[in-house]
Design an enzyme around this catalytic site. Sequence first.
Site, short mmCIF file in Angstrom:
data_model
loop_
_atom_site.label_atom_id
_atom_site.label_comp_id
_atom_site.label_asym_id
_atom_site.label_seq_id
_atom_site.Cartn_x
_atom_site.Cartn_y
_atom_site.Cartn_z
N LEU A 74 0.83 -1.21 0.00
CA LEU A 74 0.00 0.00 0.00
C LEU A 74 0.86 1.26 0.00
O LEU A 74 2.00 1.23 0.46
CB LEU A 74 -0.88 0.02 1.26
CG LEU A 74 -2.10 -0.88 1.29
CD1 LEU A 74 -2.65 -0.95 2.71
CD2 LEU A 74 -3.17 -0.36 0.32
N GLY A 101 2.58 4.24 1.47
CA GLY A 101 2.97 4.49 2.85
C GLY A 101 3.38 3.26 3.63
O GLY A 101 3.71 3.34 4.81
N LYS A 136 7.84 0.99 1.03
CA LYS A 136 8.60 0.47 -0.11
C LYS A 136 9.81 1.34 -0.46
O LYS A 136 10.93 0.84 -0.61
CB LYS A 136 7.68 0.36 -1.35
CG LYS A 136 6.46 -0.53 -1.13
CD LYS A 136 5.55 -0.55 -2.35
CE LYS A 136 4.95 0.79 -2.70
NZ LYS A 136 4.04 1.35 -1.68
N SER A 184 2.09 -1.56 -7.42
CA SER A 184 1.68 -2.70 -8.26
C SER A 184 0.50 -3.44 -7.62
O SER A 184 0.65 -4.56 -7.13
CB SER A 184 2.85 -3.65 -8.54
OG SER A 184 3.66 -3.91 -7.42
N1 LIG Z 1 9.72 -0.58 9.33
C1 LIG Z 1 9.54 0.42 8.46
N2 LIG Z 1 9.94 0.27 7.18
C2 LIG Z 1 9.74 1.26 6.29
N3 LIG Z 1 9.17 2.46 6.58
C3 LIG Z 1 8.76 2.67 7.85
C4 LIG Z 1 8.93 1.66 8.82
N4 LIG Z 1 8.43 2.13 10.00
C5 LIG Z 1 8.00 3.37 9.75
N5 LIG Z 1 8.19 3.71 8.47
C6 LIG Z 1 7.82 5.01 7.88
O1 LIG Z 1 6.75 4.80 6.98
C7 LIG Z 1 6.83 5.70 5.88
C8 LIG Z 1 6.86 4.89 4.59
O2 LIG Z 1 6.91 5.78 3.50
P1 LIG Z 1 7.43 5.36 2.06
O3 LIG Z 1 7.53 6.62 1.27
O4 LIG Z 1 8.64 4.51 2.17
O5 LIG Z 1 6.20 4.47 1.56
P2 LIG Z 1 5.93 3.87 0.10
O6 LIG Z 1 5.50 2.46 0.32
O7 LIG Z 1 7.08 4.12 -0.80
O8 LIG Z 1 4.66 4.71 -0.36
P3 LIG Z 1 4.19 5.12 -1.86
O9 LIG Z 1 3.59 3.91 -2.48
O10 LIG Z 1 3.16 6.19 -1.62
O11 LIG Z 1 5.40 5.64 -2.59
C9 LIG Z 1 8.09 6.53 6.09
O12 LIG Z 1 7.73 7.73 6.69
C10 LIG Z 1 8.91 5.65 7.03
O13 LIG Z 1 9.79 6.40 7.84
#
Ligand SMILES: Nc1ncnc2c1ncn2[C@@H]1O[C@H](COP(=O)(O)OP(=O)(O)OP(=O)(O)O)[C@@H](O)[C@H]1O
Length: 188
Positions: A23, A25, A28, A97
Amino acid sequence: MKEEEPAAREPRPEGFAVWMTGLPGSGKSTLAKLLEAELGERFGRYVEVLDGDEVRKGLSRDLGLSKGDREEHARRVSYVAKVLARNGVVAVVALISPYRSSRAEAREMIGAGRFVEVFVKAPLSVCEQRDPKGLYAKARRGEINNMTGIQDPYEAPEAPDLTVDTTTGGPEASLEGLVMGLRRLGKL
Ligand SMILES: Nc1ncnc2c1ncn2[C@@H]1O[C@H](COP(=O)(O)OP(=O)(O)OP(=O)(O)O)[C@@H](O)[C@H]1O
Ligand SMILES: [Mg+2]
């Protein structure tokens, strides 16, 4: 005329794709950057991160958020990951995805032996609380209408190669779990 000997090439390690789905946030992009550094510094691997947001600024800039466009976006990323992986690179893909069929297509295109599907797992409630880009809030206010998890579907993997639960510890702990998983699968 004497034929020239072809230049000898350095052997390369096996490349592969680490396909992170989850999802918005879920973590990833955060994990992709950490994994890139870890694989380079600790394992001496060449790594390319293919982040959905970045790819949308270039290769996929003509695509929107319809089902067909999300599928096409995943298809383009699959192709790039495939050519990187077959040349010894670790392609780290950070892409929502949301469709199982897209991820199955990626596995087929890249080759099952070079494909590691990683479910970056966090419940919607946690992702929405994190809301690193403010998109969930926008979706709730009705300012956007194709947010994955709110208006658009997310089909969680049924049998991912690895699952990283990002709610039980910080990014470094998740990275450690991911690297352990890749080692267990014989990729590192
Ligand atoms: N164990 C963890 N692993 C990764 N991120 C974490 C974790 N715990 C907390 N977080 C926080 O969760 C958030 C994840 O954001 P991130 O931009 O990496 O998500 P994303 O999956 O790439 O979202 P999007 O699909 O919208 O790009 C960050 O603020 C990060 O610091
Ligand atoms: Mg991201």
